[in-house]
Design a protein around this motif. Structure first.
Motif, PDB file in Angstrom:
ATOM      1  N   PRO A 102      33.420 -11.119  21.835  1.00 58.26           N
ATOM      2  CA  PRO A 102      32.743 -10.302  20.825  1.00 58.26           C
ATOM      3  C   PRO A 102      32.541  -8.883  21.338  1.00 58.26           C
ATOM      4  O   PRO A 102      32.350  -8.672  22.550  1.00 58.26           O
ATOM      5  N   SER A 127      30.069  -7.004  21.169  1.00 54.13           N
ATOM      6  CA  SER A 127      28.761  -6.826  21.808  1.00 54.13           C
ATOM      7  C   SER A 127      28.805  -7.207  23.283  1.00 54.13           C
ATOM      8  O   SER A 127      28.204  -6.545  24.131  1.00 54.13           O
ATOM      9  N   ILE A 161      34.250  -1.299  15.194  1.00 57.78           N
ATOM     10  CA  ILE A 161      33.260  -2.239  14.606  1.00 57.78           C
ATOM     11  C   ILE A 161      32.236  -1.519  13.738  1.00 57.78           C
ATOM     12  O   ILE A 161      31.288  -2.146  13.268  1.00 57.78           O
ATOM     13  N   LYS A 162      32.451  -0.229  13.461  1.00 60.74           N
ATOM     14  CA  LYS A 162      31.438   0.509  12.696  1.00 60.74           C
ATOM     15  C   LYS A 162      31.238  -0.040  11.299  1.00 60.74           C
ATOM     16  O   LYS A 162      30.140   0.012  10.749  1.00 60.74           O
ATOM     17  N   ASP A 163      32.307  -0.607  10.711  1.00 59.22           N
ATOM     18  CA  ASP A 163      32.208  -1.138   9.336  1.00 59.22           C
ATOM     19  C   ASP A 163      31.595  -2.545   9.304  1.00 59.22           C
ATOM     20  O   ASP A 163      31.285  -3.070   8.235  1.00 59.22           O
ATOM     21  N   ASP A 164      31.445  -3.164  10.492  1.00 58.78           N
ATOM     22  CA  ASP A 164      30.903  -4.531  10.555  1.00 58.78           C
ATOM     23  C   ASP A 164      29.428  -4.562  10.882  1.00 58.78           C
ATOM     24  O   ASP A 164      28.824  -5.623  10.980  1.00 58.78           O
ATOM     25  N   THR A 165      28.826  -3.400  11.080  1.00 63.19           N
ATOM     26  CA  THR A 165      27.417  -3.347  11.455  1.00 63.19           C
ATOM     27  C   THR A 165      26.563  -2.816  10.312  1.00 63.19           C
ATOM     28  O   THR A 165      27.072  -2.273   9.341  1.00 63.19           O
TER      29      THR A 165
END
Length: 245
Positions: free
Chosen positions: A212, A214, A241-245
């Protein structure tokens, strides 16, 4: 470096206290965590070069062709083609039966740990008792690692894929040494490497893994900055990952 190694306290008793040799646990200072002086960009370029060399290697192509044929024979799909290969006899495939019959014999019991006193040591009931304690502990670790099942998987990989990579590490949650058998198709090898009595002697070996984002950021140090700016590696991951947060 050799003088420094000889003078280090690693694997040596401290302050002349020989009683430490008969006590379980760490007997010297722990080694520092692994640190790399190379930048993320240089590491990325190097690993991409290794991966490209392996992917484009004729040896990899030849190996994959051979193991695909082995796998099809193991699964009984050797004639699963529009037209059978006339050069091969149309007989029952017993490779699966033979291999799966062999595996229980190869892994019928855990390897017995061998722990002995130095030949120059005098017989001492206390030391002998400690040796037995270490052997029992190693046997216990083999059970906790499900070593027989892992050896079975490794033997199957060796028979089909011609390789059985084993990865050793440390379980931080259970605080015990662990071993994992890696599927050979998930590794990156040095095409110029050879395997002899000492094992694999290539310049590098890698493994494809998924983590992941993170966890990757945590390994890289979270939000630490270098020179006032977040490293390029962290920037790239956060951008993905900006669109997944």
């Amino acid at each position: 470096q050799s003088l420094e190694s000889l003078g280090a306290d690693i694997n040596k008793t401290l302050k002349g206290d020989s009683s430490l040799e008969t006590k379980p646990g760490v007997v010297s200072e722990k080694l520092p965590e692994l640190t790399l002086t190379m930048s993320d960009e240089d590491i990325t370029k190097l690993t991409e070069k290794w991966e490209k060399t392996w992917k484009e290697s004729p040896k990899k192509a030849e190996w994959e062709k051979q193991i695909e044929e082995n796998e099809n024979y193991w699964l009984g799909k050797q004639f699963d083609q529009p037209q059978a290969d006339k050069s091969r006899a149309m007989v029952d495939n017993i490779i699966f039966e033979s291999l799966e019959t062999y595996l229980p014999q190869a892994t019928r019991r855990n390897p017995e740990p061998i722990v002995t006193l130095d030949a120059s040591e005098e017989s001492d009931p206390i030391k002998e008792k400690y040796v037995q304690k270490v052997k029992l502990r190693l046997s216990d670790l083999a059970d906790k690692n499900k070593l027989r099942l892992k050896l079975k998987k490794g033997a199957r990989f060796w028979a089909i894929y011609l390789l059985a990579p084993a990865k050793f590490g440390w379980d931080l949650d259970k605080n015990i040494p662990i071993v994992r058998i890696i599927r050979p198709k998930k590794i990156i090898l040095d095409p110029e490497a050879t395997i002899d009595e000492d094992g694999y002697n290539g310049e590098y070996i890698g493994e494809y893994r998924k983590l992941p984002a993170s966890k990757i950021l945590a390994i890289m140090g979270g939000d630490d900055v270098e020179g006032g700016e977040v490293s390029e590696g962290k920037k790239a991951i956060k951008e993905l990952i900006k669109d997944d947060t």
